[in-house]
Design an enzyme around this catalytic site. Structure first.
Site, PDB file in Angstrom:
ATOM      1  N   SER A  48       0.811  -1.218   0.000  1.00  0.00           N
ATOM      2  CA  SER A  48       0.000   0.000   0.000  1.00  0.00           C
ATOM      3  C   SER A  48       0.844   1.267   0.000  1.00  0.00           C
ATOM      4  CB  SER A  48      -0.945   0.010   1.202  1.00  0.00           C
ATOM      5  OG  SER A  48      -0.223   0.034   2.419  1.00  0.00           O
ATOM      6  N   HIS A  49       2.162   1.153   0.267  1.00  0.00           N
ATOM      7  CA  HIS A  49       3.034   2.321   0.264  1.00  0.00           C
ATOM      8  C   HIS A  49       4.176   2.189  -0.745  1.00  0.00           C
ATOM      9  CE1 HIS A  49       0.976   2.955   4.103  1.00  0.00           C
ATOM     10  NE2 HIS A  49       1.276   4.226   3.938  1.00  0.00           N
ATOM     11  N   GLU A 189      -4.851   0.616   2.058  1.00  0.00           N
ATOM     12  CA  GLU A 189      -5.338  -0.759   2.117  1.00  0.00           C
ATOM     13  C   GLU A 189      -6.768  -0.848   1.584  1.00  0.00           C
ATOM     14  OE1 GLU A 189      -3.775  -3.458   2.763  1.00  0.00           O
ATOM     15  OE2 GLU A 189      -1.894  -2.691   3.585  1.00  0.00           O
TER      16      GLU A 189
END
Length: 340
Positions: A48-49, A189
């Protein structure tokens, strides 16, 4: 052969990230700082990053909100405070430039603060606290975001995801690190669930009418929820105050209002605190470090997992074997670079 994923080396992830950012107008200084952080997240399997965040970086730049080239301005209000004005650029170059000053002041005073102001922020906080811990210092970091999260008992967004991170230096290559949103999950997420058509678990979000939902799109249109009910809500309030008004910067509600529906990254401040165990430890640094290791070993010794252990294992695997990126995401990133 897995046709749904692309195998890349860590170096290829960095090169592609740097290419996307450079082609879309980021200066060399900002492109390299952002690409290093995105690569680190992808390396550690923080999907997610990782490379997914390139999409948001380019979108925020195209919205006209973020500066692609402004250089951070560093000031020193006191012997233990470093302030860095990012001048409405991303936070990563500001942290990179402020870190040496933070380390030097902490080693002189025992504790020091780095306040980054006027910055756009999209990344996790563990890269910052890990970088501080590499100098033998303990570290705390926090930041607000956009007002996406409802307070406990409420139905309307007030808080950001408001992450809190901590690092403790240890022998060996990895510190003790935790980094978590005070919302149930990071915003990214839920977005990844929306992009892949998967339902979200109960308790992550409510819809626009305040009803529990497992639909990712409805949750993003409504409000995310804090973890631990009122406990997460209180921590989120603390982060809003310490990384907002305390350092002369915006709350998540102010950041959301500034964005005005453009969908850019949040604009606000970031607070980092560094502490020197040698100075604060009453001259007993070796014994204190031994006590800390005994406590951490007691956690591991009964089968419990320390925070970030999964991430560190993923890092070691990526460094040895490379990593896999979803083909659809890879194709989308190539299109951002104009090479699809």
């Amino acid at each position: 052969m897995n046709t749904d994923k692309i195998h890349l080396s860590i170096e290829q992830v960095y090169a592609l990230s740097l290419d996307v950012l450079s082609r879309n107008g980021f200066s060399p200084e900002h492109a390299s700082a952002i690409a290093r952080t995105i690569t680190a997240a992808q390396r550690d399997d923080c999907q997610s990053h990782g490379m997914y965040r390139l999409i948001g970086c380019v979108r925020t730049l195209q919205s006209g909100l973020v500066s692609p080239s402004a250089l951070p301005v560093i000031t020193h209000p006191t012997a233990a405070v470093v302030q860095v004005d990012a001048q409405r650029a991303y936070s990563l170059l500001a942290f990179q430039e402020g870190l040496p000053h933070l380390v030097e002041k902490t080693r002189r005073n025992g504790v020091a603060v780095l306040a980054i102001n006027n910055c756009f922020h999209f990344s996790a906080l563990w890269p910052e606290v890990e970088a501080i811990a590499q100098h033998g210092l303990a570290a705390v970091a926090m930041t607000p975001s956009h007002s996406w999260v409802a307070p406990a008992g409420g139905t309307r967004p007030v808080f950001g995801t408001n992450p809190l991170a901590f690092a403790w230096p240890r022998p060996g290559p990895y510190p003790y690190v935790f980094d978590f949103a005070t919302s149930m999950v990071a915003r990214g997420e839920i977005e990844l669930h929306r992009r892949t058509g998967r339902p979200i678990p109960q308790g992550w979000a409510i819809d626009a009418e305040g009803r529990p939902t497992t639909d990712a799109a409805a949750g993003m249109a409504g409000a995310m929820l804090t973890f631990g009910s009122y406990k997460g809500s209180a921590l989120s309030t603390m982060i809003e105050l310490l990384a907002g008004p305390l350092i002369g910067d915006w709350t998540s509600m102010q950041s959301q209002a500034f964005d005005a529906g453009k969908g850019g990254a949040p604009l606000h401040g970031e607070l980092l605190i560094a502490l020197d165990p040698d100075i604060l430890g009453r001259g007993m640094a070796p014994a204190n470090a031994q006590a800390a290791e005994a406590m951490l070993d007691a956690i591991n010794g009964q089968g419990a997992r320390l925070p970030s252990e999964r991430r560190f294992k993923a890092r070691a695997k990526s460094e040895e074997e490379g990593l896999w990126v979803g083909r659809a995401l890879h194709d989308e990133i190539l299109s951002l670079a104009g090479t699809a």
